[in-house]
Every structure is written in structure tokens, then in C-alpha cells.
Design an enzyme around this catalytic site. Sequence first.
Site, PDB file in Angstrom:
ATOM      1  N   SER A 117       0.814  -1.213   0.000  1.00 30.99           N
ATOM      2  CA  SER A 117       0.000   0.000   0.000  1.00 30.99           C
ATOM      3  C   SER A 117       0.844   1.258   0.000  1.00 30.99           C
ATOM      4  O   SER A 117       0.324   2.356  -0.208  1.00 30.99           O
ATOM      5  CB  SER A 117      -0.920   0.009   1.223  1.00 30.99           C
ATOM      6  OG  SER A 117      -0.160  -0.096   2.410  1.00 30.99           O
ATOM      7  N   HIS A 138      -2.158  -2.898  -6.513  1.00 33.50           N
ATOM      8  CA  HIS A 138      -2.631  -2.671  -5.147  1.00 33.50           C
ATOM      9  C   HIS A 138      -4.154  -2.719  -5.060  1.00 33.50           C
ATOM     10  O   HIS A 138      -4.838  -1.792  -5.469  1.00 33.50           O
ATOM     11  CB  HIS A 138      -2.114  -1.309  -4.634  1.00 33.50           C
ATOM     12  CG  HIS A 138      -2.591  -0.972  -3.262  1.00 33.50           C
ATOM     13  ND1 HIS A 138      -2.913   0.316  -2.891  1.00 33.50           N
ATOM     14  CD2 HIS A 138      -2.822  -1.758  -2.179  1.00 33.50           C
ATOM     15  CE1 HIS A 138      -3.322   0.307  -1.630  1.00 33.50           C
ATOM     16  NE2 HIS A 138      -3.269  -0.926  -1.179  1.00 33.50           N
ATOM     17  N   GLU A 150      -4.872   0.139  -7.758  1.00 32.11           N
ATOM     18  CA  GLU A 150      -3.802   1.033  -8.204  1.00 32.11           C
ATOM     19  C   GLU A 150      -2.725   0.199  -8.901  1.00 32.11           C
ATOM     20  O   GLU A 150      -2.220  -0.764  -8.326  1.00 32.11           O
ATOM     21  CB  GLU A 150      -3.180   1.770  -7.023  1.00 32.11           C
ATOM     22  CG  GLU A 150      -4.100   2.800  -6.379  1.00 32.11           C
ATOM     23  CD  GLU A 150      -3.488   3.466  -5.161  1.00 32.11           C
ATOM     24  OE1 GLU A 150      -3.706   4.671  -4.979  1.00 32.11           O
ATOM     25  OE2 GLU A 150      -2.801   2.768  -4.380  1.00 32.11           O
ATOM     26  N   ASN A 188      -3.597   6.378  -0.386  1.00 26.75           N
ATOM     27  CA  ASN A 188      -3.064   6.492   0.969  1.00 26.75           C
ATOM     28  C   ASN A 188      -2.303   7.795   1.198  1.00 26.75           C
ATOM     29  O   ASN A 188      -2.265   8.306   2.317  1.00 26.75           O
ATOM     30  CB  ASN A 188      -2.178   5.297   1.295  1.00 26.75           C
ATOM     31  CG  ASN A 188      -3.001   4.046   1.545  1.00 26.75           C
ATOM     32  OD1 ASN A 188      -4.174   4.126   1.880  1.00 26.75           O
ATOM     33  ND2 ASN A 188      -2.395   2.878   1.377  1.00 26.75           N
TER      34      ASN A 188
END
Length: 280
Positions: A117, A138, A150, A188
Site C-alpha cells: 500500500s 494494489h 492502483e 493512501n
Amino acid sequence: MKLVGVIGSGIMGSGIAEVIAKSGIDVVIRSRSQETADATKNAIENSLKKQVTKTKITQEQLEAAMAHVCVTSKLEDLANCDLIIESVAEDLATKKELFTALDKVVKPSCILSTNTSTLPVIEMAKVTNRPDKVCGIHFFNPAVLMPLVEVIRPITASDETIALANGFVKACAKDAVQVVDRAGFIVNALLFPYLNNAIAMFEAGTATMEDIDVAMKGGCNFPMGPFALLDLVGLDTSVAILNALHAEFKSANLEPRPMLKKLVSEGKLGRKTKQGFYSY
């Protein structure tokens, strides 16, 4: 992709494998022991059974998906995979060791990808003899429900590798977004400063956890508040992500808050331990 390997028998590994199997692609799940590998296969079947009960899929679809799933405890059983997705502990040294071993086992055309992540994908690419065939793929938790993936491109990845990764994501009926290999990627990097600030607000006594969660749900139309989300992500994972962001961007705002670190030190990691910011 005819055969995809998934390494890791946790919630993410199980979820990713289920998504792949439901897409009609053969998947082999590798865990460190046959016992945990078998438990992962059972977890996937139980997840599918719940979907049958809720009439989201049919019994025939469950059986078709399970026919695509096999499990192993041996890395060598991944030798014929076209793509590997690792979803082990969010620790760079662990991932680099795994990529070094995988590079020696899988066929030359196999793409090696990470479900990290926030960790630098380039560091994993550098320990292989196929840096052009390494990228990030991801998935988000829970992988079965979350539509986004992602696709992370380190500077070493070839156009062909990224194109194949995107094609795989589409085959899994997910939405792919492209991002360069920078800590936190898209989601994130934007999400965790907000989560960290929510903890700081609570620490300062501005409002209770419950009221902060209610406010962000009702005021911003978020599906859940920051504290409930932190518990879902996992507090240990949250600390690891914030540490990686802080290391790259050097902002004091990204230093994990004292309350977060205290809960992790006490083994209160969120939903997975039944205790985090909330009790479950």
C-alpha cells in the site's frame, strides 16, 4: 493471464484470490504452511457461500469459482504462473527476500507484482533479474467489494508489463488507476494525513471519537468515519503507512500520533484483534 499466483493467506490474499477465481482465471495460493493454505481455501468457499445465500451469485458460480482455486505451501508450485501478486507482511525486508526467491523459481516471462500500500516498488524490482517485469498491483480491503486497483509503475517497468497489469485488472472487473512509484501512491497519500489529523483532533479534546466519526459521515458523506476506518485497515498497517509517508515527505503531520502507536504497542490492532479505537 492463465495462471496467477497469490502469496499470503491473510484477509487481502484470500480476497484477491477470490476475485481472480470469480473472474474465471486459475489461481494458486501459496501460504507458509499447508494448514493455513487449506484454511484460506475454506475461507474463500465460505465467502462465496454467503454470496449464494444473499442471491448475489448462484451455486453454479460458486462451484465454477472454486474449480479455479488451488493451494500450496511450496514456492516451487508457482513456477508456471504468468503473474504473481504478493500480499505478505508490509515489511520491505520481507518482501525483498521473497522477490529474490521468486525470481529464481518462476519462468522468465512471469510478472512479479506487489500488493503493497505504500512501500517503494523499485526496491523489490532491484533485487530481481527482471526489473522490467516488476510492478505494483494494489487492491483495497475488502478486495471482493472495493472496485479500485492502483497499478504502480516503478521507473524500471516496461510498457508491456504495465499494459498486462492493466489488462489483468480489467479481467477482474476492477477499475485501474495509474500511479508512479511514490510513497502512498494516490489513495493512501491523500487518506492518511486526514486519518492522522483525526487522531490529533481527538487527542486535543476537540470532540469524541464517536462524534468525529458521525461528523465525517454526515458532513462529508463518507461511508465510515476515520476511527472506524483505521480499525478496518489495521492500526499496525496504519503506522507502517504513516512511517513510510513520513520517511519520504518529511512532514511532521505524517508522524504517527502517540495514541495510535500506544494502541499498536498494546496489541490492539483494530477489527482483526477485536480491539482498536473501538471494541468489536
